[in-house]
Scaffold this active site. Structure first.
Site, PDB file in Angstrom:
ATOM      1  N   HIS A  94       9.949  -1.016   8.187  1.00  0.00           N
ATOM      2  CA  HIS A  94      10.129  -0.997   6.716  1.00  0.00           C
ATOM      3  C   HIS A  94       9.119  -1.940   6.054  1.00  0.00           C
ATOM      4  O   HIS A  94       8.448  -1.572   5.087  1.00  0.00           O
ATOM      5  CB  HIS A  94      11.570  -1.448   6.398  1.00  0.00           C
ATOM      6  N   GLU A 113       5.568  -0.692   3.931  1.00  0.00           N
ATOM      7  CA  GLU A 113       5.375  -1.136   2.537  1.00  0.00           C
ATOM      8  C   GLU A 113       4.004  -1.792   2.367  1.00  0.00           C
ATOM      9  O   GLU A 113       3.241  -1.465   1.450  1.00  0.00           O
ATOM     10  CB  GLU A 113       6.493  -2.124   2.186  1.00  0.00           C
ATOM     11  N   LYS A 165       1.141   0.733   2.590  1.00  0.00           N
ATOM     12  CA  LYS A 165       1.066   1.553   1.360  1.00  0.00           C
ATOM     13  C   LYS A 165       0.351   0.771   0.259  1.00  0.00           C
ATOM     14  O   LYS A 165      -0.554   1.298  -0.406  1.00  0.00           O
ATOM     15  CB  LYS A 165       2.479   1.916   0.879  1.00  0.00           C
ATOM     16  N   ASN A 166       0.738  -0.505   0.118  1.00  0.00           N
ATOM     17  CA  ASN A 166       0.133  -1.307  -0.961  1.00  0.00           C
ATOM     18  C   ASN A 166      -1.354  -1.521  -0.728  1.00  0.00           C
ATOM     19  O   ASN A 166      -2.165  -1.396  -1.645  1.00  0.00           O
ATOM     20  CB  ASN A 166       0.853  -2.662  -1.062  1.00  0.00           C
TER      21      ASN A 166
HETATM   22  O1  LIG Z   1       5.791   0.741  -6.899  1.00  0.00           O
HETATM   23  C1  LIG Z   1       5.752   0.254  -5.767  1.00  0.00           C
HETATM   24  O2  LIG Z   1       6.722   0.233  -4.970  1.00  0.00           O
HETATM   25  C2  LIG Z   1       4.489  -0.451  -5.324  1.00  0.00           C
HETATM   26  C3  LIG Z   1       4.398  -1.768  -6.026  1.00  0.00           C
HETATM   27  C4  LIG Z   1       3.124  -2.454  -5.588  1.00  0.00           C
HETATM   28  O3  LIG Z   1       1.975  -1.771  -6.208  1.00  0.00           O
HETATM   29  C5  LIG Z   1       0.763  -2.475  -5.990  1.00  0.00           C
HETATM   30  C6  LIG Z   1      -0.018  -2.192  -4.894  1.00  0.00           C
HETATM   31  F1  LIG Z   1       0.398  -1.205  -4.095  1.00  0.00           F
HETATM   32  C7  LIG Z   1      -1.193  -2.888  -4.642  1.00  0.00           C
HETATM   33  C8  LIG Z   1      -1.556  -3.920  -5.515  1.00  0.00           C
HETATM   34  C9  LIG Z   1      -2.751  -4.720  -5.241  1.00  0.00           C
HETATM   35  C10 LIG Z   1      -3.911  -4.906  -6.011  1.00  0.00           C
HETATM   36  C11 LIG Z   1      -4.300  -4.295  -7.282  1.00  0.00           C
HETATM   37  O4  LIG Z   1      -3.606  -3.431  -7.783  1.00  0.00           O
HETATM   38  N1  LIG Z   1      -5.473  -4.732  -7.760  1.00  0.00           N
HETATM   39  C12 LIG Z   1      -6.049  -4.128  -8.968  1.00  0.00           C
HETATM   40  C13 LIG Z   1      -5.342  -4.623 -10.143  1.00  0.00           C
HETATM   41  C14 LIG Z   1      -5.237  -6.005 -10.327  1.00  0.00           C
HETATM   42  C15 LIG Z   1      -4.585  -6.461 -11.456  1.00  0.00           C
HETATM   43  C16 LIG Z   1      -3.991  -5.561 -12.333  1.00  0.00           C
HETATM   44  C17 LIG Z   1      -3.297  -6.065 -13.541  1.00  0.00           C
HETATM   45  O5  LIG Z   1      -3.303  -7.315 -13.712  1.00  0.00           O
HETATM   46  O6  LIG Z   1      -2.744  -5.216 -14.283  1.00  0.00           O
HETATM   47  C18 LIG Z   1      -4.057  -4.187 -12.088  1.00  0.00           C
HETATM   48  C19 LIG Z   1      -4.733  -3.715 -10.972  1.00  0.00           C
HETATM   49  N2  LIG Z   1      -4.701  -5.781  -5.403  1.00  0.00           N
HETATM   50  O7  LIG Z   1      -4.100  -6.169  -4.270  1.00  0.00           O
HETATM   51  C20 LIG Z   1      -2.943  -5.507  -4.151  1.00  0.00           C
HETATM   52  C21 LIG Z   1      -2.079  -5.636  -2.991  1.00  0.00           C
HETATM   53  C22 LIG Z   1      -0.757  -5.963  -3.164  1.00  0.00           C
HETATM   54  C23 LIG Z   1       0.066  -6.068  -2.050  1.00  0.00           C
HETATM   55 CL1  LIG Z   1       1.734  -6.509  -2.226  1.00  0.00          CL
HETATM   56  C24 LIG Z   1      -0.423  -5.845  -0.764  1.00  0.00           C
HETATM   57  O8  LIG Z   1       0.421  -5.947   0.295  1.00  0.00           O
HETATM   58  C25 LIG Z   1      -1.750  -5.490  -0.586  1.00  0.00           C
HETATM   59  C26 LIG Z   1      -2.593  -5.390  -1.692  1.00  0.00           C
HETATM   60  O9  LIG Z   1      -3.899  -5.072  -1.570  1.00  0.00           O
HETATM   61  C27 LIG Z   1      -0.787  -4.224  -6.620  1.00  0.00           C
HETATM   62  C28 LIG Z   1       0.388  -3.485  -6.831  1.00  0.00           C
HETATM   63  F2  LIG Z   1       1.211  -3.754  -7.878  1.00  0.00           F
END
Ligand SMILES: O=C(O)CCCOc1c(F)cc(-c2c(C(=O)NCc3ccc(C(=O)O)cc3)noc2-c2cc(Cl)c(O)cc2O)cc1F
Length: 380
Positions: free
Chosen positions: A240, A244, A247-248
């Site tokens: 699990h 997760e 996917k992130n």
């Molecule tokens: O819905 C769900 O269950 C998944 C919920 C979660 O969804 C996310 C997701 F998968 C990945 C990210 C993310 C970003 C990103 O998105 N960077 C670009 C941007 C940076 C800032 C902003 C902003 O400040 O708005 C927007 C985009 N950068 O690193 C990560 C990242 C986060 C985690 Cl926990 C991880 O284990 C590995 C990663 O590479 C953020 C998430 F949130």
């Protein structure tokens, strides 16, 4: 007349059982008992311990902000707990017999099924709260505190139920010769769980982005360099968490590099030391600002209206947003942790820490007491 007596009796029982602290078990205790299991011993322990764990969290449910507790969904979850508590009380002083043991097993299965949608239903309750009332910071803090404790309690109750029903239930598809002890694998091969989680996350990523990052995997076994890294653990919990994280990472990499011919790989480093098993999942997906990290674990922030299944046939990589906080609870449940280290503009490392020794992997259980109740009072 009958209902008021019955209600009074339940609340008396609730006060009685919530006075006891839950008794944490270690993975070693689960394994040692499961290797030479006695159903009557398990029944005698569970018919007290399960009401104690239910009563402890029910007392907190009753301390929730009225606006949340009054939502249809939170109220439904509350009713499920009350019903399950009543179901278990029937066994309180009964003489043990084979018939009673069979009925107990059946009740546990019914309780497990009744609560299967607790997380989604509570998320719906939070949504109903957000849509109908202003939510101040204090209410948000008490909801964050409560949901972490509700889900940790739920993980622990389902662990006890699964061990009893897998060891003593009549469910035939549990191959008795499998070396698993209930839901626990005494020789859980970490690399194979990592590969499983990666492949399944990759499948979703390919469906959604028509491409996906490769996996690079490295093992570092401190004391036996060429031996596979194994741990006594619950494979479904580890899966699990890793599913997760993959996917992130894939979502970040594909969003950040999606327009390029090739995307950088996701790297998994698995290590075994004297105390810790670590699984580090690293990506160069652009990273996220340090100020945003806490929000990823925030139930209120990540509760968004559900993408309706029919509207978007391709399964998005995003769920209802509770994947990360729940994954951290799974890690912490047996004295491990899940830690994010992101560098904005570059990428993210996520580390799952597990206890290398089963004797140190003790359940971490929320306890209802003056401290926890004071938290609600001061934060409402
Ligand atoms: O819905 C769900 O269950 C998944 C919920 C979660 O969804 C996310 C997701 F998968 C990945 C990210 C993310 C970003 C990103 O998105 N960077 C670009 C941007 C940076 C800032 C902003 C902003 O400040 O708005 C927007 C985009 N950068 O690193 C990560 C990242 C986060 C985690 Cl926990 C991880 O284990 C590995 C990663 O590479 C953020 C998430 F949130």
């Amino acid at each position: 007349m009958r209902t008021t007596v019955a209600v009074r009796n339940i609340s008396k029982m609730l006060d009685h059982f919530s006075q006891y602290n839950p008794s944490p078990l270690s993975i070693k205790q689960f394994i040692d008992f499961g290797r030479n299991p006695c159903e009557r011993t398990s029944f005698t322990f569970l018919r007290k311990e399960l009401p104690v764990r239910l009563a402890n969290i029910m007392k907190e449910i009753h301390l929730l902000p009225e606006n949340l507790l009054r939502t249809p969904s939170a109220n439904l979850v509350n009713q499920w707990y009350a019903q399950s508590f009543k179901d278990l009380l029937k066994f309180k002083d009964l003489e043990v017999s084979d018939k009673i043991l069979t009925q107990f097993c059946e009740s546990l299965i019914m309780i497990r099924n009744r609560h299967s949608d607790t997380v989604q239903t509570m998320a719906q309750g939070v949504l109903e709260l957000k849509e109908n009332y202003p939510v101040d910071q204090q209410t948000e803090n008490s909801i964050q505190y409560f949901l972490d404790r509700l889900y940790m309690s739920r993980i622990s109750i389902r662990m006890l139920i699964n061990q009893h029903t897998l060891l003593f239930g009549t469910d035939l598809n549990v191959t008795s010769n499998s070396r698993h002890v209930g839901s626990i694998d005494p020789n859980c091969d970490v690399v194979s769980i990592v590969r499983d989680a990666y492949e399944n996350a990759r499948f979703l990523c390919d469906q959604y982005y028509l491409a996906s990052p490769e996996l690079q995997l490295f093992e570092h076994n401190r004391n036996m360099p060429n031996a596979p890294i194994q741990v006594v653990y619950v494979p479904s919990h580890l899966y699990h968490m890793l599913f997760e994280l993959f996917k992130n990472s894939m979502r970040a990499v594909m969003e950040f590099h999606g327009d390029k011919e090739t995307v950088p790989p996701v790297v998994a480093n698995i290590s075994l030391g004297n105390e810790d098993v670590c699984i580090k999942v690293s990506d160069i997906g652009g990273g996220i600002a340090r100020s945003q990290i806490e929000l990823l674990f925030n139930y209120m922030y990540s509760t968004a209206p559900q993408p309706s299944k029919s509207a978007s046939p391709t399964v998005p990589l995003a769920g209802y947003g509770y994947g990360l906080p729940l994954s951290r609870l799974y890690a912490r449940y047996l004295q491990g942790d899940l830690v994010l280290q992101s560098c904005e503009g570059f990428g993210t490392d996520a580390v799952v820490y597990l206890k290398a020794l089963s004797s140190e992997a003790n359940e971490l259980l929320p306890v209802f007491n003056k401290t926890s109740s004071r938290f609600y009072k001061t934060t409402i």
